[in-house]
Design a protein around this motif. Structure first.
Motif, PDB file in Angstrom:
ATOM      1  N   MET A   1       8.564   7.111   9.610  1.00  0.00           N
ATOM      2  CA  MET A   1       7.794   7.968   9.254  1.00  0.00           C
ATOM      3  C   MET A   1       7.369   8.014   7.361  1.00  0.00           C
ATOM      4  SD  MET A   1       6.005  10.857  10.623  1.00  0.00           S
ATOM      5  CE  MET A   1       4.828  12.674   9.671  1.00  0.00           C
ATOM      6  N   THR A   2       7.386   8.819   7.014  1.00  0.00           N
ATOM      7  CA  THR A   2       7.134   9.252   5.517  1.00  0.00           C
ATOM      8  C   THR A   2       7.676  10.503   4.993  1.00  0.00           C
ATOM      9  OG1 THR A   2       4.916   9.603   4.938  1.00  0.00           O
ATOM     10  CG2 THR A   2       5.042   7.698   5.065  1.00  0.00           C
ATOM     11  N   GLU A   3       8.369  10.159   4.118  1.00  0.00           N
ATOM     12  CA  GLU A   3       8.784  11.835   3.507  1.00  0.00           C
ATOM     13  C   GLU A   3       7.754  12.400   3.019  1.00  0.00           C
ATOM     14  OE1 GLU A   3      11.951  12.682   0.133  1.00  0.00           O
ATOM     15  OE2 GLU A   3      12.394  11.147   1.277  1.00  0.00           O
ATOM     16  N   PRO A   4       8.259  13.783   3.294  1.00  0.00           N
ATOM     17  CA  PRO A   4       7.162  15.082   2.635  1.00  0.00           C
ATOM     18  C   PRO A   4       7.217  15.147   1.028  1.00  0.00           C
ATOM     19  CG  PRO A   4       8.203  15.679   4.426  1.00  0.00           C
ATOM     20  CD  PRO A   4       8.727  14.354   4.473  1.00  0.00           C
ATOM     21  N   PHE A  10       5.350   4.923  -3.623  1.00  0.00           N
ATOM     22  CA  PHE A  10       3.999   4.594  -3.262  1.00  0.00           C
ATOM     23  C   PHE A  10       3.974   2.943  -2.609  1.00  0.00           C
ATOM     24  CE2 PHE A  10       3.892   6.485  -7.529  1.00  0.00           C
ATOM     25  CZ  PHE A  10       2.677   7.047  -7.697  1.00  0.00           C
ATOM     26  N   GLU A  11       3.223   2.639  -2.709  1.00  0.00           N
ATOM     27  CA  GLU A  11       3.458   1.406  -1.591  1.00  0.00           C
ATOM     28  C   GLU A  11       3.815  -0.190  -2.350  1.00  0.00           C
ATOM     29  OE1 GLU A  11       0.320   2.830  -1.393  1.00  0.00           O
ATOM     30  OE2 GLU A  11       1.111   3.888   0.950  1.00  0.00           O
ATOM     31  N   ASP A  12       3.509   0.249  -3.506  1.00  0.00           N
ATOM     32  CA  ASP A  12       3.762  -0.779  -4.571  1.00  0.00           C
ATOM     33  C   ASP A  12       4.020  -0.061  -6.203  1.00  0.00           C
ATOM     34  OD1 ASP A  12       2.698  -3.051  -3.102  1.00  0.00           O
ATOM     35  OD2 ASP A  12       0.270  -2.743  -4.373  1.00  0.00           O
ATOM     36  N   PRO A  13       5.638  -0.142  -6.368  1.00  0.00           N
ATOM     37  CA  PRO A  13       5.850   1.078  -7.442  1.00  0.00           C
ATOM     38  C   PRO A  13       5.136   0.558  -8.721  1.00  0.00           C
ATOM     39  CG  PRO A  13       7.606   0.036  -6.679  1.00  0.00           C
ATOM     40  CD  PRO A  13       6.046  -1.032  -5.696  1.00  0.00           C
ATOM     41  N   ILE A  14       5.079   1.197  -9.593  1.00  0.00           N
ATOM     42  CA  ILE A  14       4.033   1.241 -10.672  1.00  0.00           C
ATOM     43  C   ILE A  14       5.221   0.795 -11.745  1.00  0.00           C
ATOM     44  CG2 ILE A  14       2.610   2.076 -12.243  1.00  0.00           C
ATOM     45  CD1 ILE A  14       1.975   3.778 -10.017  1.00  0.00           C
ATOM     46  N   VAL A  22       8.144   4.955  -9.341  1.00  0.00           N
ATOM     47  CA  VAL A  22       8.707   4.601  -7.521  1.00  0.00           C
ATOM     48  C   VAL A  22       7.944   5.739  -6.715  1.00  0.00           C
ATOM     49  CG1 VAL A  22      10.007   3.906  -5.889  1.00  0.00           C
ATOM     50  CG2 VAL A  22      10.957   2.942  -7.782  1.00  0.00           C
ATOM     51  N   THR A  23       8.562   6.820  -6.994  1.00  0.00           N
ATOM     52  CA  THR A  23       7.885   7.407  -6.639  1.00  0.00           C
ATOM     53  C   THR A  23       6.752   8.816  -6.686  1.00  0.00           C
ATOM     54  OG1 THR A  23       9.216   9.741  -7.273  1.00  0.00           O
ATOM     55  CG2 THR A  23       9.928   8.074  -5.035  1.00  0.00           C
ATOM     56  N   LEU A  24       6.105   9.110  -6.020  1.00  0.00           N
ATOM     57  CA  LEU A  24       5.279  10.740  -7.003  1.00  0.00           C
ATOM     58  C   LEU A  24       5.975  11.671  -7.519  1.00  0.00           C
ATOM     59  CD1 LEU A  24       3.643  12.325  -3.431  1.00  0.00           C
ATOM     60  CD2 LEU A  24       2.860  10.039  -5.141  1.00  0.00           C
ATOM     61  N   THR A  61      -0.996   7.507  -0.486  1.00  0.00           N
ATOM     62  CA  THR A  61      -0.161   7.398  -2.133  1.00  0.00           C
ATOM     63  C   THR A  61      -1.414   7.103  -2.551  1.00  0.00           C
ATOM     64  OG1 THR A  61       1.365   5.491  -0.816  1.00  0.00           O
ATOM     65  CG2 THR A  61       2.029   7.936  -0.750  1.00  0.00           C
ATOM     66  N   MET A  62      -1.893   5.634  -1.665  1.00  0.00           N
ATOM     67  CA  MET A  62      -2.627   5.085  -3.203  1.00  0.00           C
ATOM     68  C   MET A  62      -3.657   5.795  -3.480  1.00  0.00           C
ATOM     69  SD  MET A  62      -3.188   2.074  -3.894  1.00  0.00           S
ATOM     70  CE  MET A  62      -2.204   0.866  -2.453  1.00  0.00           C
ATOM     71  N   PHE A  63      -3.866   6.744  -3.415  1.00  0.00           N
ATOM     72  CA  PHE A  63      -4.729   7.628  -4.566  1.00  0.00           C
ATOM     73  C   PHE A  63      -4.579   7.934  -5.224  1.00  0.00           C
ATOM     74  CE2 PHE A  63      -7.397   8.862  -0.362  1.00  0.00           C
ATOM     75  CZ  PHE A  63      -8.354   7.920  -0.108  1.00  0.00           C
ATOM     76  N   ALA A  64      -3.260   8.266  -5.625  1.00  0.00           N
ATOM     77  CA  ALA A  64      -2.487   8.528  -6.259  1.00  0.00           C
ATOM     78  C   ALA A  64      -2.278   7.871  -7.680  1.00  0.00           C
ATOM     79  CB  ALA A  64      -1.048   9.676  -6.412  1.00  0.00           C
ATOM     80  N   ARG A  65      -1.940   6.162  -7.238  1.00  0.00           N
ATOM     81  CA  ARG A  65      -1.428   5.290  -7.684  1.00  0.00           C
ATOM     82  C   ARG A  65      -2.709   4.774  -8.520  1.00  0.00           C
ATOM     83  NH1 ARG A  65      -1.530  -0.158  -7.925  1.00  0.00           N
ATOM     84  NH2 ARG A  65       0.620  -0.615  -8.377  1.00  0.00           N
TER      85      ARG A  65
END
Length: 98
Positions: A1-4, A10-14, A22-24, A61-65
């Protein structure tokens, strides 16, 4: 389960040179640290809105990426080949041109 929330990864870090998002939360802090002139650009505003929607409302999270990547690459203009790919049969002649 993903952390809320903002701790989601992110699936792939930027990778932006030295900083790696790495995170939002990392992405949000990176955007907030931009100079005000750059931070106020529509691309960065859209990226921040995407981050908020994903962090608070859920969703991939892909949308945010994608939002962050579009903002990072906002000055990149893709090369356009005006000729494009010609079809193998060539151009069709119109009845009026015969």
């Amino acid at each position: 389960m993903t952390e809320p929330g903002w701790g989601r990864r992110f699936e792939d870090p930027i990778r932006i040179g030295d900083p790696v998002l790495v995170t939002l939360l990392d992405a949000g802090e990176y955007i907030a640290a931009r100079p005000m002139k750059e931070h106020a650009a529509p691309e960065w505003q859209a990226a921040m809105q995407a981050l908020i929607l994903v962090a608070e409302g859920g969703g991939p999270t892909m949308f945010a990426r994608i939002g962050v990547m579009r903002a990072l690459n906002r000055h990149h203009v893709p090369e356009l080949n005006p000729k494009g790919k010609e079809p193998h049969w060539g151009r069709r002649k119109l009845k009026r041109d015969q």
